[in-house]
Motif scaffolding. Structure first.
Motif: not given
Length: 267
Positions: A196-201, A210-213, A217
Motif C-alpha cells: 500500500y502506497d497512498m500519500t497525501a500532501e 492524494l497520490e497512489d504511488g 513503482r
C-alpha cells in the motif's frame, strides 16, 4: 467443459468501451451473452447503488444510467435473471492489490453477483503507461486485450464444471498488455498483494493532493510483492487469477471475545 452458458456482461468503463466489446466478442463466440452495462464511465465507484436507474436497449443488450452494481442487480433481478454467470470487464487498467478491491467498479460488480450466489469473474488489463504515450491513450484496439479475453473465456468455459465456484465467490483476473506476436501469457493463481502506497500532501492553497504511488513503482519495477501475489505476476508478464470470497470472511478473535465478555462491567 461447459458450452452453453448464458452470461451477463457488465463493466465500469461504459458499454461502448473497447475492452468491453473485446470481451463481449470473445465470449459470444461460444456463450449466450447479454450486456447490462453503464451508459458511461463509472470507474472507481465501488459498490455504489442507485435507487432507480434509466435503462435503454443497446445492440449488445441494455445500457443502464447507473453503476456496475446497479447493472448486476437490474440484470439478475429483471433483465436476464436466468444467467449462469456474471462477467465484469474488460477494464482498461489493472485492479491489483487488496486495497483496490473495494474501490473498483469492475470488481464490485463481481462481488454483487456473488451475493446473489451467481458465479462471477472480474477481468482487467494492466496498461503500464510511461514513455511518450500516456496509459489512457494505449490499449485502443480489441487485440490489445487478448491476454485478458483469452484467459477469461477459458476460465469461464471450464471453471463451473471443475467446481471452482463451490469454494470461491468470484475470480479477479488481471492480464498484461499483449504486444503483437507475443504468445499467450500463462496463468498464475495468486493472492492479492498487501503493498500500500497512498500519500497525501497539502499544497498550501487549500487543496490536498492524494497520490497512489503503486503505479509508478510498477512501471519502474520497484515492487516488494512476494512470489504468489497478483501484482508480481502481472508485472512479470503472467495472467493473475485470484479466487476470492464474498461476503467477506470473519475469523475467531480471542482478544475481542475477552473484551465483549468484560463489557460493561469494566467501562
Amino acid at each position: 467443459m461447459t458450452d452453453s452458458l448464458s452470461v451477463l456482461l457488465t463493466n465500469d468503463d461504459g458499454i461502448d468501451a473497447v475492452g468491453f466489446r473485446a470481451l463481449y466478442d470473445a465470449l459470444a463466440e461460444w456463450a449466450d451473452v447479454t450486456a447490462v452495462a453503464p451508459v458511461d464511465d463509472q470507474s472507481a465507484v465501488g459498490r455504489q447503488l442507485s435507487t432507480d436507474a434509466a435503462v435503454r436497449e443497446h445492440e449488445l443488450g441494455y445500457a443502464i444510467a447507473g453503476t456496475p452494481a446497479d447493472c448486476v442487480v437490474a440484470g439478475l433481478e429483471v433483465l436476464c435473471p436466468e444467467v449462469d454467470a456474471v462477467v465484469a470487464g474488460c477494464n482498461k487498467g489493472a485492479n491489483l492489490g487488496a486495497y483496490v478491491l473495494g474501490r473498483s467498479g469492475t470488481v464490485s460488480a463481481a462481488v454483487e453477483s456473488a451475493f446473489f450466489g451467481v458465479p462471477a469473474i472480474a477481468t482487467s488489463l494492466y496498461v503500464p503507461g510511461g514513455g511518450d504515450v500516456p496509459w489512457q491513450e494505449q490499449a485502443t484496439e480489441s487485440s490489445d486485450f487478448r491476454n485478458a479475453t483469452r484467459a477469461t473465456s477459458y476460465l469461464l468455459r471450464h471453471a463451473l464444471d471443475a467446481g471452482v465456484f463451490e469454494r470461491t465467490g468470484y475470480l479477479n483476473i488481471n492480464a498484461p498488455l499483449a504486444d503483437a506476436g507475443d504468445p499467450p501469457a500463462p496463468i498464475e493463481i495468486t493472492r492479492p498483494s498487501t503493498l500500500y502506497d497512498m500519500t497525501a500532501e497539502h499544497d498550501g492553497n487549500g487543496r490536498i493532493i492524494l497520490e497512489d504511488g503503486i503505479w509508478e513503482r510498477m512501471r519502474t519495477g520497484d515492487i516488494e510483492d512476494p512470489e504468489g501475489t497478483d501484482r508480481r505476476a502481472v508485472v512479470e508478464g503472467r495472467v493473475s487469477v485470484s479466487p476470492l470470497t464474498a461476503p467477506h470472511t470473519s475469523e475467531g478473535h480471542e482478544a475481542l471475545d475477552g473484551l465483549a465478555a468484560a463489557y460493561p462491567e469494566t467501562v
